[in-house]
Design a protein around this motif. Structure first.
Motif: not given
Length: 395
Positions: A39-40, A53-54, A62-66
């Protein structure tokens, strides 16, 4: 099985869909499925204070934001798009959320190009009321891009039978299935005490509280609630309305003016968004839950109100006819709303009994564990790992 969930944002200001996606991801992963969510950092007019970015470990997934560019509900992220191009082939299936989102549409293009099957969840955004809002822009986007990509989906998740019927009218060629939103039962057993909310908002003390949980938005029916509550307050002077939700489109001043013009503003508290213990404390303090919406996909807050044992009043536009035996479901309209709320306040014992029946109904049919199990059977069918579930319609 490795599932990638894509949603433009899980910021709290975007309301129920953000919450439902996160909770379904957790419930699905807890059943042994490998789930990643990307997601952002968009959150209304702010950015979330999160690392980008991680990978972050969030419960069992797991979750990653951009980082994103965003304005209102329009959210875009080149870093996320580039990451998808590079990594989407590492997943067996992609599950996207929202429509009329360039970020989601591009995700569909990438998945199609890389031959990765995808499931799309519109979250009520293809309902008639929603399509009529900003009608011209949506019609252009739907006809030029959205319909084609939705028709190529391996499945379209609808949240209720009404949404399934309305999407069928669009004549998409993709299979569809109904999988509603849910709740985590431990969050409501037991409920916290009311003291925290009452101490935080002293104006609510020693009052019969009617609770509205939702975004401050035109579709939520606050223009109906203002005159209806003014009528109720004249009959029940001890009543007090709590409007708890974020204002992510600048509608708060308009909403407040409605209650001023109705002459009941002194008996109304706008609390902003409530989360965590404070939200559950507000539910514990309330006597009645209300949702006068013009349109809903499948409201998380209605499920929360019912799971808490509150007598609930909501419109048939909330698309939850299955609850008709345990809640007051009314046509959209001011007087019907006032009448239903009046009944709850005038008949507290019967209303309380209805609330307890609603609580049992939600625990029996609408927990995330049950819904995740159903979703997994759909994923397995799409990937050729199991039979077609009964909830899937391919006609």
């Amino acid at each position: 099985m490795k599932i990638l969930i894509v949603i433009p944002s899980i910021g709290s200001v975007y309301g129920g869909p953000s919450k439902s996606v996160v909770e379904l991801a957790a419930a699905t992963a807890s059943q042994g499925i490998d789930v990643d969510l990307v997601t952002t950092n968009a959150n209304g007019d702010q950015t979330l204070d999160v690392p980008c970015g991680s990978w972050l470990k969030n419960h069992s997934y797991r979750l990653q934001y951009f980082p994103a560019w965003f304005k209102g509900d329009l959210i875009f992220s080149w870093p996320l798009i580039l990451w998808l191009i590079k990594n989407i082939k590492n997943y067996d299936l992609v599950h996207t959320n929202y429509v009329f989102s360039p970020l989601v549409t591009i995700t569909h293009f990438i998945a199609g190009h890389k031959k990765v099957p995808y499931v799309a969840t519109p979250h009520g955004m293809l309902e008639p009321w929603a399509l009529a809002h900003k009608k011209i822009k949506k019609k252009i986007f739907l006809n030029l891009l959205e319909k084609a990509k939705l028709s190529q989906a391996s499945g379209i998740q609808t949240l209720n039978s009404s949404e399934a019927q309305n999407i069928a009218k669009l004549r998409l060629n993709a299979p569809s299935f109904i999988a509603p939103n849910g709740i985590f039962a431990p969050d409501f057993n037991p409920l916290p005490q009311a003291d925290l909310f009452l101490q935080t908002f002293p104006a609510t003390q020693n009052r019969k509280l009617i609770l509205f949980l939702g975004r401050i938005d035109p579709k939520k029916g606050l223009d109906l609630l203002a005159p209806a509550f003014a009528q109720i307050h004249r009959q029940f002077p001890e009543s007090h309305l709590v409007i708890a939700g974020p204002d992510n489109i600048g509608y708060l001043a308009t909403a407040q003016k409605m209650f001023q013009e109705a002459g009941c503003q002194k008996a109304v508290s706008f609390t902003g968004m409530l989360t965590g213990k404070l939200k559950y404390s507000a539910i514990a303090a309330a006597s009645v839950y209300v949702a006068p919406s013009y349109s809903e996909g499948f409201s998380i807050s209605i499920l929360e109100g019912m799971a808490s044992g509150l007598p609930c009043v909501f419109t048939d536009a909330c698309n939850f006819p299955e609850a008709s035996a345990v809640a007051k479901i009314i046509p959209v309209g001011q007087q019907k709303l006032a009448d239903a709320l009046t009944w709850c306040l005038a008949n507290p014992e019967e209303a309380q009994q209805m609330g307890q029946q609603a609580r049992q109904f939600i625990f029996e049919h609408y927990t995330w564990d049950q819904i995740a199990t159903q979703m997994i059977t759909v994923y397995q069918w799409i990937l050729g790992q199991g039979p077609k579930p009964n909830c899937v319609t391919t006609d």
